[in-house]
Scaffold this motif. Structure first.
Motif, PDB file in Angstrom:
ATOM      1  N   ILE A   1      -4.943  18.438  -3.245  1.00  0.00           N
ATOM      2  CA  ILE A   1      -3.606  18.084  -4.021  1.00  0.00           C
ATOM      3  C   ILE A   1      -3.315  16.459  -3.773  1.00  0.00           C
ATOM      4  O   ILE A   1      -3.041  15.937  -4.902  1.00  0.00           O
ATOM      5  CB  ILE A   1      -2.506  19.028  -3.223  1.00  0.00           C
ATOM      6  N   ALA A   2      -3.648  16.045  -2.622  1.00  0.00           N
ATOM      7  CA  ALA A   2      -3.249  14.628  -2.319  1.00  0.00           C
ATOM      8  C   ALA A   2      -4.448  13.909  -3.055  1.00  0.00           C
ATOM      9  O   ALA A   2      -4.047  12.820  -3.710  1.00  0.00           O
ATOM     10  CB  ALA A   2      -3.137  14.255  -0.799  1.00  0.00           C
TER      11      ALA A   2
ATOM     12  N   SER B   1      -5.015  10.581   2.984  1.00  0.00           N
ATOM     13  CA  SER B   1      -5.844  11.393   3.638  1.00  0.00           C
ATOM     14  C   SER B   1      -6.995  11.835   3.038  1.00  0.00           C
ATOM     15  O   SER B   1      -7.101  12.534   2.198  1.00  0.00           O
ATOM     16  CB  SER B   1      -5.063  12.526   4.285  1.00  0.00           C
ATOM     17  N   ARG B   2      -8.178  11.443   3.585  1.00  0.00           N
ATOM     18  CA  ARG B   2      -9.556  11.957   3.297  1.00  0.00           C
ATOM     19  C   ARG B   2      -9.887  13.257   3.920  1.00  0.00           C
ATOM     20  O   ARG B   2     -11.196  13.885   3.529  1.00  0.00           O
ATOM     21  CB  ARG B   2     -10.696  10.815   3.365  1.00  0.00           C
ATOM     22  N   GLY B   3      -9.213  13.639   4.834  1.00  0.00           N
ATOM     23  CA  GLY B   3      -9.681  14.615   5.642  1.00  0.00           C
ATOM     24  C   GLY B   3      -9.978  14.445   6.968  1.00  0.00           C
ATOM     25  O   GLY B   3     -10.050  13.217   7.314  1.00  0.00           O
ATOM     26  N   PRO B   4     -10.424  15.402   7.832  1.00  0.00           N
ATOM     27  CA  PRO B   4     -10.409  16.838   7.425  1.00  0.00           C
ATOM     28  C   PRO B   4      -9.168  17.468   7.387  1.00  0.00           C
ATOM     29  O   PRO B   4      -8.052  17.037   7.786  1.00  0.00           O
ATOM     30  CB  PRO B   4     -11.158  17.450   8.579  1.00  0.00           C
TER      31      PRO B   4
ATOM     32  N   ILE C   1       0.963  -1.269   0.095  1.00  0.00           N
ATOM     33  CA  ILE C   1      -0.044   0.177  -0.101  1.00  0.00           C
ATOM     34  C   ILE C   1       0.814   1.381   0.019  1.00  0.00           C
ATOM     35  O   ILE C   1       1.597   1.340   0.912  1.00  0.00           O
ATOM     36  CB  ILE C   1      -0.842   0.008   1.282  1.00  0.00           C
ATOM     37  N   LEU C   2       0.845   2.371  -1.152  1.00  0.00           N
ATOM     38  CA  LEU C   2       1.388   3.384  -1.084  1.00  0.00           C
ATOM     39  C   LEU C   2       0.278   4.474  -0.620  1.00  0.00           C
ATOM     40  O   LEU C   2      -0.620   4.555  -1.025  1.00  0.00           O
ATOM     41  CB  LEU C   2       1.862   3.706  -2.320  1.00  0.00           C
ATOM     42  N   ALA C   3       0.935   5.406   0.372  1.00  0.00           N
ATOM     43  CA  ALA C   3       0.004   6.323   1.070  1.00  0.00           C
ATOM     44  C   ALA C   3       0.498   7.743   0.760  1.00  0.00           C
ATOM     45  O   ALA C   3       2.046   7.804   0.844  1.00  0.00           O
ATOM     46  CB  ALA C   3      -0.123   6.018   2.673  1.00  0.00           C
ATOM     47  N   LEU C   4      -0.252   8.646   0.657  1.00  0.00           N
ATOM     48  CA  LEU C   4       0.224  10.165   0.232  1.00  0.00           C
ATOM     49  C   LEU C   4      -0.659  11.007   1.377  1.00  0.00           C
ATOM     50  O   LEU C   4      -1.807  10.700   1.411  1.00  0.00           O
ATOM     51  CB  LEU C   4      -0.246  10.475  -1.279  1.00  0.00           C
ATOM     52  N   ASP C   5       0.265  12.036   1.628  1.00  0.00           N
ATOM     53  CA  ASP C   5      -0.361  13.108   2.698  1.00  0.00           C
ATOM     54  C   ASP C   5       0.001  14.454   2.390  1.00  0.00           C
ATOM     55  O   ASP C   5       1.066  14.694   2.205  1.00  0.00           O
ATOM     56  CB  ASP C   5      -0.323  12.678   4.242  1.00  0.00           C
TER      57      ASP C   5
ATOM     58  N   VAL D   1      -8.411   2.554  -3.884  1.00  0.00           N
ATOM     59  CA  VAL D   1      -7.925   3.516  -3.025  1.00  0.00           C
ATOM     60  C   VAL D   1      -8.694   3.342  -1.738  1.00  0.00           C
ATOM     61  O   VAL D   1      -9.772   3.159  -1.553  1.00  0.00           O
ATOM     62  CB  VAL D   1      -8.369   5.067  -3.572  1.00  0.00           C
ATOM     63  N   ILE D   2      -7.933   3.702  -0.572  1.00  0.00           N
ATOM     64  CA  ILE D   2      -8.188   3.283   0.835  1.00  0.00           C
ATOM     65  C   ILE D   2      -8.302   4.753   1.463  1.00  0.00           C
ATOM     66  O   ILE D   2      -7.260   5.420   1.718  1.00  0.00           O
ATOM     67  CB  ILE D   2      -7.504   2.605   1.644  1.00  0.00           C
ATOM     68  N   PRO D   3      -9.338   5.609   1.745  1.00  0.00           N
ATOM     69  CA  PRO D   3      -9.693   6.853   2.347  1.00  0.00           C
ATOM     70  C   PRO D   3      -9.245   6.519   3.760  1.00  0.00           C
ATOM     71  O   PRO D   3      -9.954   5.563   4.508  1.00  0.00           O
ATOM     72  CB  PRO D   3     -10.760   7.192   2.072  1.00  0.00           C
ATOM     73  N   VAL D   4      -8.348   7.413   4.441  1.00  0.00           N
ATOM     74  CA  VAL D   4      -8.035   7.344   5.763  1.00  0.00           C
ATOM     75  C   VAL D   4      -8.248   8.688   6.328  1.00  0.00           C
ATOM     76  O   VAL D   4      -7.979   9.704   6.010  1.00  0.00           O
ATOM     77  CB  VAL D   4      -6.568   6.949   5.917  1.00  0.00           C
TER      78      VAL D   4
END
Length: 233
Positions: free
Chosen positions: A73-74, A62-65, A3-7, A89-92
């Motif tokens: 951007i993310a 990151s789905r927010g807030p 899993i690749l994650a971006l924030d 995609v996995i929203p966190v």
């Protein structure tokens, strides 16, 4: 699972890979230039792991807030990558990731509930409360409130056990008056914590397609509810 994650939720930019529990992260504390920095960081993380985008199982974001601009951007970057590679995609929750990072930073907080708070501007905070038993889901609904309202809501929630405050939203004196054992303002959101939280969410079937991915602003939802209440019937 890979899993690749971006924030880019707040004043930092990070990318991390969770490869079967082995974590690799690129992290930069930068208020600006997220758009320019993010994709090169993705390339570096994948190159370090010797992987191509298509070899991943999922992306997380990151789905927010958080910052409206940062979230866009993310999320737009992840949507582009997901479309290109045909990945889910996995929203966190960004607040859950903040709390997870605080728990990692403070091992002595491991058994308590961490109340994560981000400054929402306009004299308000985004906040949620996260237990070690369910670190990806807030015990109470995530909210945007005035600091005094958040303190009252937290007290009324009746959460058992020790409480700890994490995140820059705790700089408001009214929130700092909440019944917490300790506060750490310096807890940036890290993609590595997103990547770890994303795995159980993926296993629980919480992944979505790129088209279904949407940010959670909270403030927009609150504003809409208020408009609904005052709209003439």
């Amino acid at each position: 699972m890979k899993i690749l994650a971006l924030d880019t939720t707040s004043g930092s930019c990070s990318v991390a890979l969770n490869d079967g529990g082995r974590l690799t992260e690129q992290f930069v504390a930068a208020e600006r230039d997220h758009t320019r920095r993010l994709l090169p960081m993705v390339d570096r993380v994948l190159a370090e792991a010797g992987l191509k985008l298509a070899q991943l199982d999922a992306l997380a974001v990151s789905r927010g807030p958080g910052s409206f601009t940062g979230l866009r951007i993310a999320i737009s970057s992840v949507q582009g990558l997901a479309f290109a590679a045909g990945l889910p995609v996995i929203p966190v929750s960004s607040l859950a990731a903040l709390a997870a990072g605080a728990r990692r930073k403070h091992p002595e907080w491991h058994a308590g509930t961490i109340v994560a708070a981000l400054d929402a501007r306009m004299q308000q905070v985004y906040w949620g409360a996260y237990s070690p038993a369910a670190p990806a889901e807030s015990i109470v609904p995530e909210a945007v409130e005035d600091p005094a309202e958040a303190t009252a809501s937290l007290s009324a929630a009746g959460i058992e056990g020790a409480l700890y405050g994490a995140g820059p939203g705790w700089h408001y004196p009214e929130l700092a008056a909440a019944p917490v054992a300790a506060i750490d303002l310096d807890c940036p959101i890290h993609a590595r914590d997103l990547a770890e939280l994303a795995l159980p969410l993926a296993q629980a079937g919480k992944a979505v397609s790129a088209e279904q991915l949407e940010p959670v602003y909270l403030r927009n939802e609150v504003t809409w509810k208020k408009r609904q209440k005052i709209r003439p019937q």
